[in-house]
Design a protein around this motif. Structure first.
Motif, short mmCIF file in Angstrom:
data_model
loop_
_atom_site.label_atom_id
_atom_site.label_comp_id
_atom_site.label_asym_id
_atom_site.label_seq_id
_atom_site.Cartn_x
_atom_site.Cartn_y
_atom_site.Cartn_z
N VAL A 199 0.85 -4.86 -25.78
CA VAL A 199 -0.04 -3.90 -25.16
C VAL A 199 -1.59 -4.34 -25.92
O VAL A 199 -2.78 -3.51 -25.23
CB VAL A 199 0.02 -2.17 -25.47
CG1 VAL A 199 1.56 -1.94 -24.73
CG2 VAL A 199 0.46 -2.09 -27.27
N GLU A 200 -1.63 -5.04 -26.84
CA GLU A 200 -3.01 -5.14 -27.39
C GLU A 200 -3.07 -6.71 -28.07
O GLU A 200 -1.90 -7.10 -28.75
CB GLU A 200 -3.30 -4.23 -28.29
CG GLU A 200 -4.79 -4.40 -29.10
CD GLU A 200 -5.08 -3.53 -30.14
OE1 GLU A 200 -5.65 -2.42 -29.73
OE2 GLU A 200 -4.56 -3.70 -31.10
N GLN A 202 -5.38 -9.77 -30.19
CA GLN A 202 -6.67 -10.14 -30.68
C GLN A 202 -6.48 -11.73 -31.17
O GLN A 202 -5.54 -12.09 -31.60
CB GLN A 202 -7.07 -9.40 -32.08
CG GLN A 202 -8.19 -9.72 -32.58
CD GLN A 202 -8.81 -8.86 -33.58
OE1 GLN A 202 -8.20 -7.83 -33.90
NE2 GLN A 202 -10.16 -8.89 -33.92
N ARG A 223 0.35 -6.73 -30.37
CA ARG A 223 0.87 -5.61 -30.57
C ARG A 223 1.94 -5.23 -29.44
O ARG A 223 1.09 -5.41 -28.28
CB ARG A 223 -0.04 -4.39 -30.98
CG ARG A 223 0.64 -2.99 -31.34
CD ARG A 223 -0.24 -2.05 -31.83
NE ARG A 223 -1.44 -2.76 -33.08
CZ ARG A 223 -0.84 -2.61 -34.09
NH1 ARG A 223 0.31 -2.17 -34.66
NH2 ARG A 223 -1.91 -2.82 -35.08
N LYS A 225 4.42 -2.75 -27.08
CA LYS A 225 4.55 -1.06 -26.61
C LYS A 225 5.57 -0.26 -27.76
O LYS A 225 5.14 0.95 -27.87
CB LYS A 225 5.11 -1.15 -25.09
CG LYS A 225 5.06 0.06 -24.59
CD LYS A 225 5.53 0.10 -22.95
CE LYS A 225 5.40 1.50 -22.54
NZ LYS A 225 5.82 1.27 -20.98
N ALA A 324 -5.96 -12.42 -21.94
CA ALA A 324 -6.36 -11.36 -22.99
C ALA A 324 -6.93 -12.06 -24.16
O ALA A 324 -7.71 -11.60 -24.82
CB ALA A 324 -5.49 -10.18 -23.17
N SER A 328 -10.48 -11.79 -25.91
CA SER A 328 -10.76 -11.45 -27.13
C SER A 328 -11.64 -12.52 -27.90
O SER A 328 -12.43 -11.90 -28.75
CB SER A 328 -9.13 -11.27 -27.87
OG SER A 328 -9.37 -10.81 -29.44
N PRO A 334 -10.43 -6.91 -30.21
CA PRO A 334 -9.00 -6.72 -29.75
C PRO A 334 -9.42 -6.20 -28.12
O PRO A 334 -10.25 -5.76 -27.88
CB PRO A 334 -8.39 -5.43 -30.34
CG PRO A 334 -9.17 -5.27 -31.67
CD PRO A 334 -10.64 -5.83 -31.48
N VAL A 335 -7.99 -6.85 -27.52
CA VAL A 335 -8.27 -6.34 -25.96
C VAL A 335 -7.06 -5.65 -25.57
O VAL A 335 -5.94 -6.31 -26.20
CB VAL A 335 -8.37 -7.51 -25.07
CG1 VAL A 335 -7.93 -7.34 -23.81
CG2 VAL A 335 -9.74 -8.32 -25.34
N ARG A 336 -6.79 -4.66 -24.85
CA ARG A 336 -5.88 -3.91 -24.36
C ARG A 336 -5.38 -4.31 -22.98
O ARG A 336 -5.92 -4.87 -22.32
CB ARG A 336 -6.15 -2.25 -24.24
CG ARG A 336 -6.63 -1.84 -25.51
CD ARG A 336 -5.51 -1.15 -26.27
NE ARG A 336 -4.69 -0.42 -25.63
CZ ARG A 336 -3.45 -0.06 -26.08
NH1 ARG A 336 -3.16 -0.46 -27.40
NH2 ARG A 336 -2.64 0.97 -25.60
N LEU A 337 -4.12 -4.46 -22.91
CA LEU A 337 -3.32 -4.91 -21.72
C LEU A 337 -2.78 -4.01 -20.93
O LEU A 337 -2.63 -2.60 -21.18
CB LEU A 337 -2.15 -5.93 -22.07
CG LEU A 337 -2.54 -7.23 -22.48
CD1 LEU A 337 -3.31 -7.62 -23.65
CD2 LEU A 337 -1.49 -8.32 -22.28
N THR A 338 -2.51 -3.93 -19.84
CA THR A 338 -1.78 -3.01 -18.85
C THR A 338 -0.57 -2.93 -19.15
O THR A 338 0.17 -1.85 -18.66
CB THR A 338 -2.15 -3.40 -17.32
OG1 THR A 338 -1.26 -4.83 -17.21
CG2 THR A 338 -3.67 -3.79 -16.92
#
Length: 343
Positions: A199-200, A202, A223, A225, A324, A328, A334-338
């Protein structure tokens, strides 16, 4: 090896190193597959591969291979840039598709590949070969059986040799560099091991040459889910005198499992050329066995009409992690993912 009379007719597109060192030798050992032809934009390379591995036909244009009625499925071993186009044309020709990783260079291209195969009712499998390496399957089995409790942390590292100038691995027109060609393995393997979506992300990276368009060393923190965290490192940093290696470590609430090339090796050191490991990289990774098992699984998905073990959705999820990570690195945050994962 004696081929089955009902063997699947297979065509291989791209006759470079991955095809000649891994795919074509594996195909030759699988009774349920029959090599019909090969194709490469360098016709002399296609001719040589056909002679070496017993293919009746060699083509310069892959479309001519697809026109061969004896071809039921294709194995794409080209540079990443061409995966989406070839897959779409092959699917429209009614051919099942095994495609080398990474699936594509963008999520849009990956979606195009997945949709083309779905619409034409053909199989699509992406060649994430590490899922078929015996020791990684053992690690995953240990995790699945709960023998280390709940997995909470994992780290994966791949260190390779410095790449010679001119390699397509560092051609921005063909790929994103080592993070795409090798880091995609780490991204897929960690998802597969932890059975969860990222979900995230970096990332940090460096290039030996400050003017280089692509990174040769990348570190990513992930990171998941369900709460687990993980990291991976990919580096084309080793002198030629050192053996390439990978390591994997998974920490659970009740234990730890660890797999490493170097711990399985005899080490020679104290010589002018540095530390050396006599055993071959391919032997340590069981690479040839992995490719044979991977391609056999693809064949069985066709014969038994079942879902391939590495789907387009799985490969798309791994690609999303890589993209992602690159975002980043560029944005330094940090970048959030779908978290739209695969199977």
């Amino acid at each position: 090896m004696q081929k089955s009379v009902n063997a699947i007719g297979l065509g291989v597109i791209g006759c470079g190193s991955i095809a000649q060192e891994s795919h074509l030798p594996a195909i030759k050992r699988i009774p349920s597959l029959r090599l019909v032809g090969v194709a490469d934009i360098d016709e002399s390379k296609a001719q040589l591969a056909a002679q070496k591995f017993g293919a009746p036909h060699a083509y310069r244009d892959y479309r001519h291979l697809l026109e061969n009625k004896d071809v039921d499925a294709i194995d794409i071993c080209t540079q990443t840039k061409y995966h989406a186009e070839i897959t779409a044309v092959a699917a429209e020709s009614g051919k099942h598709v095994l495609c080398e990783k990474p699936i594509a260079l963008s999520l849009e291209e990956a979606d195009r590949m997945i949709q083309a195969c779905s619409s034409n009712h053909v199989k699509l499998m992406i060649g994430h070969s590490r899922r078929f390496i015996p020791r990684y399957r053992i690690v995953r089995k240990i995790i699945r059986e709960g023998r280390i409790g709940t997995a909470v942390w994992a780290t994966q590292m791949s260190r390779r040799h410095l790449v010679e100038p001119g390699s397509w691995y560092f051609d921005p027109k063909m790929t994103y560099g080592p993070i795409a060609e090798v880091g995609i393995h780490e991204a897929d393997l960690l998802r597969w091991m932890l059975a969860d979506d990222v979900v995230e992300v970096q990332g940090v990276a460096r290039a030996r040459d400050p003017d280089a368009p692509l990174y040769d060393q990348v570190f990513a923190a992930l990171r998941f889910k369900k709460g687990a965290v993980a990291s991976f490192e990919v580096g084309y940093v080793l002198p030629k005198s050192y053996t390439q290696y990978t390591t994997l470590e998974v920490l659970g609430s009740a234990g730890l499992v660890f797999a490493s090339d170097t711990d399985m090796n005899v080490v020679i050191q104290g010589r002018d050329e540095g530390v050396t490991y006599p055993l071959a990289y391919s032997d340590l990774l069981s690479v040839n066995t992995a490719y044979e098992d991977e391609i056999l699984a693809f064949a069985e998905s066709i014969i038994k009409n079942k879902k391939p073990p590495v789907t387009g959705a799985d490969a798309r999820a791994a690609l999303e992690i890589i993209l992602a990570t690159l975002q980043s690195i560029k944005e330094r945050k940090p970048v959030r993912l779908t978290a739209r994962g695969g199977s």
